[in-house]
Design an enzyme around this catalytic site. Structure first.
Site, short mmCIF file in Angstrom:
data_model
loop_
_atom_site.label_atom_id
_atom_site.label_comp_id
_atom_site.label_asym_id
_atom_site.label_seq_id
_atom_site.Cartn_x
_atom_site.Cartn_y
_atom_site.Cartn_z
N TYR A 108 -11.33 -77.41 -50.20
CA TYR A 108 -12.03 -77.19 -48.93
C TYR A 108 -11.59 -78.32 -47.99
O TYR A 108 -10.49 -78.84 -48.13
CB TYR A 108 -13.54 -77.17 -49.27
CG TYR A 108 -14.47 -76.92 -48.11
CD1 TYR A 108 -14.51 -75.68 -47.47
CD2 TYR A 108 -15.35 -77.92 -47.68
CE1 TYR A 108 -15.39 -75.46 -46.41
CE2 TYR A 108 -16.23 -77.69 -46.63
CZ TYR A 108 -16.25 -76.46 -46.00
OH TYR A 108 -17.12 -76.25 -44.95
N LYS A 180 -14.16 -70.66 -47.72
CA LYS A 180 -15.61 -70.53 -47.46
C LYS A 180 -16.25 -69.64 -48.51
O LYS A 180 -17.36 -69.88 -48.95
CB LYS A 180 -15.84 -69.99 -46.04
CG LYS A 180 -15.39 -70.93 -44.93
CD LYS A 180 -16.43 -71.98 -44.57
CE LYS A 180 -15.88 -73.02 -43.63
NZ LYS A 180 -16.86 -74.04 -43.22
N ASP A 275 -19.70 -71.95 -37.51
CA ASP A 275 -19.40 -73.11 -36.67
C ASP A 275 -20.52 -73.39 -35.68
O ASP A 275 -20.77 -74.53 -35.31
CB ASP A 275 -18.07 -72.89 -35.93
CG ASP A 275 -16.96 -72.74 -36.94
OD1 ASP A 275 -16.57 -73.75 -37.54
OD2 ASP A 275 -16.52 -71.60 -37.18
N ALA A 314 -18.33 -80.49 -26.20
CA ALA A 314 -19.31 -79.41 -26.03
C ALA A 314 -18.67 -78.05 -26.26
O ALA A 314 -18.65 -77.19 -25.39
CB ALA A 314 -19.93 -79.51 -24.63
N SER A 316 -17.84 -74.97 -29.63
CA SER A 316 -18.67 -74.12 -30.50
C SER A 316 -19.67 -74.95 -31.28
O SER A 316 -20.87 -74.68 -31.29
CB SER A 316 -17.82 -73.36 -31.52
OG SER A 316 -16.79 -72.68 -30.92
N ALA A 317 -19.15 -75.98 -31.97
CA ALA A 317 -20.02 -76.78 -32.82
C ALA A 317 -20.99 -77.60 -31.96
O ALA A 317 -22.20 -77.62 -32.22
CB ALA A 317 -19.19 -77.68 -33.72
N ASN A 434 -13.45 -82.45 -38.06
CA ASN A 434 -12.65 -82.29 -39.28
C ASN A 434 -11.21 -81.94 -38.90
O ASN A 434 -11.00 -81.37 -37.83
CB ASN A 434 -13.21 -81.14 -40.13
CG ASN A 434 -14.64 -81.40 -40.56
OD1 ASN A 434 -15.00 -82.51 -40.88
ND2 ASN A 434 -15.45 -80.37 -40.56
N ASN A 482 -21.73 -81.45 -43.20
CA ASN A 482 -20.78 -80.35 -43.09
C ASN A 482 -21.55 -79.08 -43.35
O ASN A 482 -22.43 -79.06 -44.23
CB ASN A 482 -19.67 -80.52 -44.14
CG ASN A 482 -18.56 -79.49 -44.00
OD1 ASN A 482 -18.80 -78.29 -44.12
ND2 ASN A 482 -17.36 -79.95 -43.73
N1 LIG Z 1 -19.07 -80.91 -39.70
C1 LIG Z 1 -19.13 -79.61 -39.56
O1 LIG Z 1 -19.83 -78.93 -40.28
C2 LIG Z 1 -18.32 -78.96 -38.49
C3 LIG Z 1 -18.59 -77.64 -38.14
C4 LIG Z 1 -17.86 -77.01 -37.13
C5 LIG Z 1 -16.86 -77.72 -36.50
N2 LIG Z 1 -16.59 -79.00 -36.88
C6 LIG Z 1 -15.51 -79.75 -36.26
O2 LIG Z 1 -15.81 -79.99 -34.91
C7 LIG Z 1 -14.62 -80.01 -34.16
C8 LIG Z 1 -14.76 -79.02 -33.01
O3 LIG Z 1 -14.86 -77.72 -33.51
P1 LIG Z 1 -15.29 -76.52 -32.58
O4 LIG Z 1 -15.25 -75.30 -33.41
O5 LIG Z 1 -16.52 -76.87 -31.83
O6 LIG Z 1 -14.05 -76.54 -31.56
P2 LIG Z 1 -14.07 -76.17 -30.02
O7 LIG Z 1 -12.66 -76.11 -29.59
O8 LIG Z 1 -14.95 -75.02 -29.77
O9 LIG Z 1 -14.76 -77.45 -29.36
C9 LIG Z 1 -14.16 -78.70 -29.17
C10 LIG Z 1 -14.63 -79.22 -27.82
O10 LIG Z 1 -14.23 -80.58 -27.71
C11 LIG Z 1 -13.68 -80.75 -26.41
N3 LIG Z 1 -12.76 -81.88 -26.39
C12 LIG Z 1 -11.46 -81.91 -26.77
N4 LIG Z 1 -10.94 -83.13 -26.55
C13 LIG Z 1 -11.93 -83.88 -26.01
C14 LIG Z 1 -12.01 -85.22 -25.55
N5 LIG Z 1 -10.94 -86.00 -25.58
N6 LIG Z 1 -13.19 -85.66 -25.07
C15 LIG Z 1 -14.26 -84.85 -25.04
N7 LIG Z 1 -14.25 -83.57 -25.44
C16 LIG Z 1 -13.10 -83.09 -25.92
C17 LIG Z 1 -12.99 -79.43 -26.10
O11 LIG Z 1 -12.77 -79.26 -24.72
C18 LIG Z 1 -14.00 -78.44 -26.66
O12 LIG Z 1 -14.99 -78.09 -25.72
C19 LIG Z 1 -13.50 -79.64 -35.13
O13 LIG Z 1 -12.85 -80.81 -35.57
C20 LIG Z 1 -14.20 -79.00 -36.27
O14 LIG Z 1 -13.52 -79.20 -37.49
C21 LIG Z 1 -17.31 -79.63 -37.85
O1 LIG Z 2 -14.81 -76.05 -42.50
C1 LIG Z 2 -15.43 -77.13 -42.38
O2 LIG Z 2 -15.21 -78.12 -43.08
C2 LIG Z 2 -16.54 -77.25 -41.40
C3 LIG Z 2 -16.40 -76.44 -40.20
O3 LIG Z 2 -16.64 -75.09 -40.40
C4 LIG Z 2 -15.18 -76.71 -39.40
O4 LIG Z 2 -14.66 -75.76 -38.79
O5 LIG Z 2 -14.78 -77.86 -39.33
MN LIG Z 3 -15.34 -73.82 -39.30
#
Ligand SMILES: NC(=O)c1ccc[n+]([C@@H]2O[C@H](COP(=O)([O-])OP(=O)(O)OC[C@H]3O[C@@H](n4cnc5c(N)ncnc54)[C@H](O)[C@@H]3O)[C@@H](O)[C@H]2O)c1
Ligand SMILES: O=C(O)C[C@H](O)C(=O)O
Ligand SMILES: [Mn+2]
Length: 597
Positions: A108, A180, A275, A314, A316-317, A434, A482
């Site tokens: 993973y 997943k 997400d 800001a 999806s996450a 991540n 996570n």
């Molecule tokens: N820990 C978890 O469970 C978990 C879950 C989902 C996503 N994530 C991680 O979160 C990150 C974002 O995922 P997502 O699905 O939200 O992606 P996304 O593309 O929807 O969102 C990322 C956001 O960050 C912004 N961004 C990019 N560079 C930037 C900067 N320099 N300064 C400020 N903002 C900036 C983008 O414009 C965008 O709005 C990924 O690394 C993903 O792996 C972690």
């Molecule tokens: O897959 C993961 O580790 C968490 C999350 O769904 C992501 O997209 O980063």
């Molecule tokens: Mn994911």
């Protein structure tokens, strides 16, 4: 409750199997390899096909563990485990369950990110369901072929536009769906034969893939608009028609589609966007646990709405987390939505979101409730308000990173955050991006800069870190915030209760349960931190934890009438115990009319 002792069940009833000889050995679902007993070998035509010795599952795990240790890189361990999965599910899952902490990062996050990025080069054998745009007319046929004769509880689907933080990965995204799904079985107790992993291959905008002669997907640019919507809709309607009680899990869609599809389908089927909602729920749990100890001076029970949240990234996450926290404030703290919105400062590429700047359509609408038009920020000559500007002025108590911007939480940022707080207040800092290399900060740095004061959890695994504080070395367990720590339980609860939809209240029930199980609380009692304990439970007890989360979710579904089965709250636990799938071998009886696959 000691979750290290969690053991769901140790025996399963005998199974009637119609496969023999080589076909039985080639079926990962039924193969036992060297663990076939003497009498099974005789009745299934295996005596000449196996070396003489008969192993236990335990011995097979020892052998596989020995083999995996000869692999020196994480990606080669990943490949080894992938092929073990193709050979023998029970052994694969049994091995993983015995070494969760060591092997989850291999199958993973973070290693799976590298596997996905190299999919077309390291590919050996296909797994999962590939629905590709040029085959749209045949979709039902392909779907039925892949699900033939099976009861399906779960579909995990991606269109691979936003894989983890590494962007568009085209057909390689199939491996986020399979990863997943594995976690659902490993931690959530779902029978792997009752889940289907899907990639919707609608093209890719990744130039490297388009130009790679070995690329395995549909070599076209990503399709959007009506054609895309029609394709996705066709898939969703097939699920609704053939498996009305299944859960549909969306993973790593691009930001716009992620929100849009969730809104479009969430009232008509049990759909879940990991997400947005999984990340929202696990982060809510993490923060609920952390605020119980982050400030000693508060007289009343710490409330979410007493916090000041800065969310960096800001997307999806980030928006999933923000909306989840805001909604929880409204329900639990009895404040209005507008008041709750004022607890947040959202920052994206264009700096603090002050008014209508940036974002795609759906996300823009979500973000607009949180614009800080009220604080005079837009009078600044430079226009852009940076993270540091916000920290200096707002003194946040919680800092969340979901930006994919590695290292964005610099020493200056973290020190400024601590300086803005009361001396006994502990900053909550969650770099959630991540894989590991994209984390907004490394936990040991944050702990060094804050002299151990910060409460830290990360998106990727960082294990235990050692920090020197005042000449003394201290250890801190870095919890993983996570979504894998909660979605298996959320899904299990929704599936167990045949929930018609996945409601916000079900998600909150799961998050509350997870927060209650935080290692920070419990043993030492509320208000006092265990020295260096993680904010959330460790991955090695995630199965037991998720079982409790699943029960809380199913009970909530029953309570609120979302459950489509006749189930009473008192019956939920027993039903859950009976449903949990475990990787153990059952006895096989040869029967021509038995199971074939
Ligand atoms: N820990 C978890 O469970 C978990 C879950 C989902 C996503 N994530 C991680 O979160 C990150 C974002 O995922 P997502 O699905 O939200 O992606 P996304 O593309 O929807 O969102 C990322 C956001 O960050 C912004 N961004 C990019 N560079 C930037 C900067 N320099 N300064 C400020 N903002 C900036 C983008 O414009 C965008 O709005 C990924 O690394 C993903 O792996 C972690
Ligand atoms: O897959 C993961 O580790 C968490 C999350 O769904 C992501 O997209 O980063
Ligand atoms: Mn994911």
């Amino acid at each position: 409750m000691d979750f290290h002792e969690y053991k769901p069940k140790e025996t399963v009833s005998p199974q009637r199997i119609a496969l023999r000889g080589q076909s039985l050995l080639a079926s990962p679902r039924f193969n036992k390899g060297t663990a076939f007993t003497r009498s099974e070998r005789a009745s299934f035509g295996l005596e000449g096909r196996l070396p003489y010795a008969v192993n236990s599952l335990e011995e097979q795990c020892d052998r596989a563990w020995e083999q995996i240790q000869t692999r020196t890189t994480d990606i080669s361990k990943n490949t080894f485990l992938q092929s073990l999965k193709e050979q023998n599910w029970a052994l694969y899952y049994a091995l993983l369950s015995r070494h969760l902490r060591a092997l989850v990062p291999i199958i993973y996050t973070p290693t799976e990110a590298d596997a996905i990025a190299n999919y077309s080069h390291i590919f050996r054998r296909s797994e999962g369901l590939f629905l590709t745009l040029p085959n749209e007319d045949k979709m039902e046929e392909l779907f039925l072929e892949a699900t033939r004769g099976r009861d399906i509880d779960l579909f995990v689907v991606t269109d691979a536009e936003a894989i983890l933080g590494i962007g568009d990965q085209g057909v390689g995204g199939i491996w986020i769906s399979t990863a997943k799904s594995v976690i659902y079985s490993l931690i959530g107790g779902l029978d792997p034969n009752r889940s289907v992993s899907v990639v919707l291959d609608v093209g890719t905008n990744n130039e490297d893939l388009l130009n790679d002669p070995l690329y395995l997907g549909w070599r076209e640019r990503r399709v959007r608009g009506d054609i895309y919507d029609r394709f996705v809709d066709k898939f969703v309607q097939l699920i609704r028609k053939h498996f009305p009680h299944s859960l549909l899990h969306f993973e790593d869609f691009g930001i716009d589609n992620a929100h849009r599809l969730l809104q479009k389908y969430r009232d008509t089927h049990a759909v879940f966007n990991d997400d947005i909602q999984g990340t929202g729920a696990v982060t809510l749990a993490c923060i609920l646990a952390a605020i119980r100890i982050s400030s000693h001076s508060t007289e009343h029970k710490p409330r979410l709405s007493d916090q000041r949240f800065v969310v960096f990234g800001a997307g999806s996450a980030g928006m999933g987390i923000t909306v989840q926290l805001r909604d929880a404030m409204v329900t639990t703290d009895g404040i209005s939505r507008q008041e709750a919105n004022k607890c947040f400062w959202l920052i994206d590429k264009e700096g603090l979101l002050i008014d209508g700047n940036g974002g795609s359509d759906v996300n823009m609408r979500l973000r607009s409730e949180f614009y800080r038009t009220d604080e005079g920020w837009n009078q600044r000559p430079s226009g852009i308000v940076t993270l540091l500007d916000v920290i200096h002025r707002v003194h946040p108590t919680v800092l969340i990173g979901t930006s994919t911007r590695a290292g964005a939480f610099t020493e200056e940022v973290v020190r400024a955050m601590v300086d803005g707080l009361e001396p006994d207040q502990r900053p909550i800092i969650l770099p959630l991006s991540n894989p590991s290399r994209l984390s907004e900060a490394r936990p040991e740095d944050i702990l060094n800069w804050t002299e151990g004061r910060a409460l830290v959890a990360t998106g990727s695994p960082f294990g235990t870190v050692k920090v020197n504080i005042g000449g003394k070395e201290r250890e801190f367990v870095i919890a993983e915030c996570n979504n894998a720590l909660i979605y298996p339980g959320l899904g299990f609860g929704a599936i167990l209760s045949h929930s018609r939809c996945v409601t916000d209240t079900m998600l909150v029930a799961g998050a509350n349960r997870l927060a209650e199980l935080s290692p920070l609380l419990g043993e030492v009692g509320e208000g006092e931190a265990q020295n260096g304990a993680g904010i959330l439970p460790d991955i090695d007890i995630a199965a037991g934890i998720n079982f409790e989360v699943g029960i809380a979710v199913a009970e909530q579904a029953v309570r609120e009438g979302s459950a489509a089965v006749d189930l009473r709250i008192e019956e939920v636990r027993a039903k859950a115990e009976a449903k949990v799938w475990v990787p153990i071998y059952s006895e096989y009886i040869y029967d021509e009319t038995g199971m074939k696959d």
